[in-house]
Design an enzyme around this catalytic site. Structure first.
Site, PDB file in Angstrom:
ATOM      1  N   GLU A   1      17.238   3.106  16.775  1.00 43.34           N
ATOM      2  CA  GLU A   1      16.531   4.366  16.989  1.00 43.34           C
ATOM      3  C   GLU A   1      15.993   4.532  18.406  1.00 43.34           C
ATOM      4  O   GLU A   1      15.765   5.651  18.855  1.00 43.34           O
ATOM      5  CB  GLU A   1      15.402   4.533  15.976  1.00 43.34           C
ATOM      6  CG  GLU A   1      14.278   3.539  16.061  1.00 43.34           C
ATOM      7  CD  GLU A   1      13.277   3.732  14.920  1.00 43.34           C
ATOM      8  OE1 GLU A   1      12.077   3.872  15.217  1.00 43.34           O
ATOM      9  OE2 GLU A   1      13.697   3.747  13.752  1.00 43.34           O
TER      10      GLU A   1
ATOM     11  N   HIS B   1      11.372   9.212  12.889  1.00 43.74           N
ATOM     12  CA  HIS B   1      10.279   8.249  12.711  1.00 43.74           C
ATOM     13  C   HIS B   1       8.913   8.947  12.747  1.00 43.74           C
ATOM     14  O   HIS B   1       8.046   8.624  13.561  1.00 43.74           O
ATOM     15  CB  HIS B   1      10.342   7.144  13.763  1.00 43.74           C
ATOM     16  CG  HIS B   1       9.753   5.849  13.275  1.00 43.74           C
ATOM     17  ND1 HIS B   1      10.262   4.623  13.612  1.00 43.74           N
ATOM     18  CD2 HIS B   1       8.692   5.601  12.465  1.00 43.74           C
ATOM     19  CE1 HIS B   1       9.533   3.662  13.044  1.00 43.74           C
ATOM     20  NE2 HIS B   1       8.570   4.243  12.338  1.00 43.74           N
TER      21      HIS B   1
ATOM     22  N   PRO C   1       8.504  -4.788   4.421  1.00 33.11           N
ATOM     23  CA  PRO C   1       8.552  -5.094   5.855  1.00 33.11           C
ATOM     24  C   PRO C   1       9.908  -5.683   6.204  1.00 33.11           C
ATOM     25  O   PRO C   1      10.614  -6.208   5.333  1.00 33.11           O
ATOM     26  CB  PRO C   1       7.440  -6.130   6.030  1.00 33.11           C
ATOM     27  CG  PRO C   1       7.331  -6.781   4.688  1.00 33.11           C
ATOM     28  CD  PRO C   1       7.618  -5.705   3.691  1.00 33.11           C
TER      29      PRO C   1
ATOM     30  N   ALA D   1      11.110   2.783   6.026  1.00 32.74           N
ATOM     31  CA  ALA D   1      10.493   1.507   6.386  1.00 32.74           C
ATOM     32  C   ALA D   1      10.984   1.023   7.742  1.00 32.74           C
ATOM     33  O   ALA D   1      10.323   1.237   8.769  1.00 32.74           O
ATOM     34  CB  ALA D   1      10.775   0.472   5.293  1.00 32.74           C
ATOM     35  N   ARG D   2      12.147   0.383   7.784  1.00 33.37           N
ATOM     36  CA  ARG D   2      12.721  -0.115   9.028  1.00 33.37           C
ATOM     37  C   ARG D   2      14.233   0.051   8.986  1.00 33.37           C
ATOM     38  O   ARG D   2      14.877  -0.260   7.976  1.00 33.37           O
ATOM     39  CB  ARG D   2      12.362  -1.597   9.252  1.00 33.37           C
ATOM     40  CG  ARG D   2      10.919  -1.849   9.681  1.00 33.37           C
ATOM     41  CD  ARG D   2      10.631  -1.336  11.072  1.00 33.37           C
ATOM     42  NE  ARG D   2       9.260  -1.560  11.494  1.00 33.37           N
ATOM     43  CZ  ARG D   2       8.264  -0.697  11.342  1.00 33.37           C
ATOM     44  NH1 ARG D   2       8.487   0.455  10.727  1.00 33.37           N
ATOM     45  NH2 ARG D   2       7.054  -0.977  11.778  1.00 33.37           N
TER      46      ARG D   2
ATOM     47  N   ARG E   1       0.808  -1.214   0.000  1.00 35.28           N
ATOM     48  CA  ARG E   1       0.000   0.000   0.000  1.00 35.28           C
ATOM     49  C   ARG E   1       0.844   1.269   0.000  1.00 35.28           C
ATOM     50  O   ARG E   1       0.589   2.210  -0.740  1.00 35.28           O
ATOM     51  CB  ARG E   1      -0.950  -0.003   1.206  1.00 35.28           C
ATOM     52  CG  ARG E   1      -1.999  -1.114   1.151  1.00 35.28           C
ATOM     53  CD  ARG E   1      -2.781  -1.234   2.443  1.00 35.28           C
ATOM     54  NE  ARG E   1      -3.648  -0.097   2.666  1.00 35.28           N
ATOM     55  CZ  ARG E   1      -3.574   0.711   3.713  1.00 35.28           C
ATOM     56  NH1 ARG E   1      -2.636   0.528   4.634  1.00 35.28           N
ATOM     57  NH2 ARG E   1      -4.421   1.710   3.853  1.00 35.28           N
ATOM     58  N   ILE E   2       1.888   1.300   0.829  1.00 39.91           N
ATOM     59  CA  ILE E   2       2.727   2.497   0.912  1.00 39.91           C
ATOM     60  C   ILE E   2       3.606   2.631  -0.330  1.00 39.91           C
ATOM     61  O   ILE E   2       3.708   3.704  -0.930  1.00 39.91           O
ATOM     62  CB  ILE E   2       3.584   2.466   2.194  1.00 39.91           C
ATOM     63  CG1 ILE E   2       2.685   2.522   3.431  1.00 39.91           C
ATOM     64  CG2 ILE E   2       4.571   3.626   2.209  1.00 39.91           C
ATOM     65  CD1 ILE E   2       3.420   2.299   4.747  1.00 39.91           C
TER      66      ILE E   2
ATOM     67  N   ASP F   1      14.031   7.971   7.835  1.00 38.22           N
ATOM     68  CA  ASP F   1      13.056   8.219   8.901  1.00 38.22           C
ATOM     69  C   ASP F   1      13.143   7.126   9.957  1.00 38.22           C
ATOM     70  O   ASP F   1      12.373   7.126  10.908  1.00 38.22           O
ATOM     71  CB  ASP F   1      11.636   8.284   8.325  1.00 38.22           C
ATOM     72  CG  ASP F   1      10.610   8.760   9.351  1.00 38.22           C
ATOM     73  OD1 ASP F   1      10.889   9.760  10.039  1.00 38.22           O
ATOM     74  OD2 ASP F   1       9.542   8.123   9.467  1.00 38.22           O
TER      75      ASP F   1
END
Length: 334
Positions: free
Chosen positions: A268, A301, A210, A238-239, A159-160, A263
């Protein structure tokens, strides 16, 4: 719905309070809204509540889970897609009913990716930094390739990723995509290809997949970066665990990459949501990345920090709890 369920919600920013309160008019939960993230130091604030709502970087590991159980908490809800901040094995052992948010406004994160990417492609951060120092000269680094003449690589076309691809496609870019699940809708605006081809041909690569530790830990590593076009841009919203931060640092420092927008960071939790007041941070690689500003841009984030995304996350979490209370289960159970 009227219920006497008492729920404490952690990590509620001031801008989010109105959404928590207005959306709760439909549910009638007794809310305690706490701005701080859940830690071992403030776990006592969960006393007297039946449910706990957390977000990423809240501490839901064994010690806190045992305290929650002792306090009588039955429901543990995260208003996030990911749930690696929860010790799932221990939480299940202790009998918590848990749920997550499977998705929220995909535009929120995609808008940040596109904004970062465009600014790096057109050297806006670099020019703004020069102008801050009253340097208005035009130099070679400011020269840019138009986006309509660029190739954008999207890794992860869910979706993103799909919304991100649509935005750059709408600006005239050629868009390549890579995903183990190819989407017919995405095929209308991008060309699926293998990962190696995408890496080599893209002027900008944006990560939207993901994180699955066994499959893509440090997907972006030294070898990946070496294959990228000289002068290209990397975006990761994302991650943090998807990239080897040290390798990314070296790729920018050596001028192989033009810029990087992040981000997310691998560590983090040690850095984000804290003010170090200009001093060095406890994470060495983040300190090193910051020395490459304005070619490396880091945001804390905030991809989902928009009106629509916050509304989606809160409302879904409220609904998850309602389903558990009504039927004993929820479609979004963990």
């Amino acid at each position: 719905m009227s219920t006497k369920i008492k729920m404490v919600c952690y990590g509620v920013r001031k801008t989010e309070r109105p959404f928590f309160e207005q959306l709760n008019e439909k549910y009638g939960y007794e809310l305690t809204l706490i701005e701080e993230y859940l830690t071992k130091d403030n776990i006592a604030t969960a006393k007297g509540h039946n449910a706990v709502m957390v977000r990423a970087n809240c501490d839901c590991y064994e010690e806190n889970l045992l305290k929650m159980k002792e306090y009588g908490v039955k429901y543990l809800l995260t208003r996030t897609v990911g749930y690696n901040h929860i010790d799932l094995a221990k939480a299940h052992e202790l009998g918590f009913k848990m749920a997550y948010v499977p998705g929220y406004s995909p535009n929120a994160v995609s808008e940040l990716a596109v904004a970062m990417g465009n600014a790096l492609l057109r050297n806006l951060f670099y020019m703004a930094n020069n102008e801050k120092n009253t340097n208005f000269k035009v130099d070679d680094f400011m020269f840019a390739k138009e986006i309509r003449n660029s190739t954008i690589g999207i890794i992860g076309t869910g979706r993103i990723g799909f919304e991100t691809a649509k935005a750059w496609h709408g600006m005239g870019a050629k868009v390549l995509g890579q995903d183990i699940y190819e989407s017919d809708a995405a095929k209308e605006i991008l060309t699926y290809t293998d990962l190696d081809t995408l890496i080599k041909e893209s002027d900008l690569i944006s990560l939207h997949c993901p994180y699955i530790k066994e499959e893509n830990h440090h997907l972006v590593n030294k070898e990946f970066l070496a294959k990228m076009k000289p002068g290209s841009v990397l975006i990761n919203v994302a991650r943090g665990q998807l990239m080897d931060s040290e390798a990314v640092y070296e790729a920018v420092k050596s001028n192989h990459l033009k810029g990087v927008g992040l981000d997310v960071l691998e560590n983090e939790g040690d850095v984000f949501f804290k003010d170090f007041k200009g001093e060095k941070m406890p994470d060495d690689i983040t300190n090193k990345l910051l020395t490459l500003y304005p070619r490396v841009i880091i945001t804390p984030h905030v991809g989902s920090y928009t009106d629509e995304a916050v509304k989606n996350m809160i409302e879904t979490t409220y609904e998850n709890l309602k389903e558990i209370l009504t039927t004993g289960e929820t479609k979004n159970k963990i």
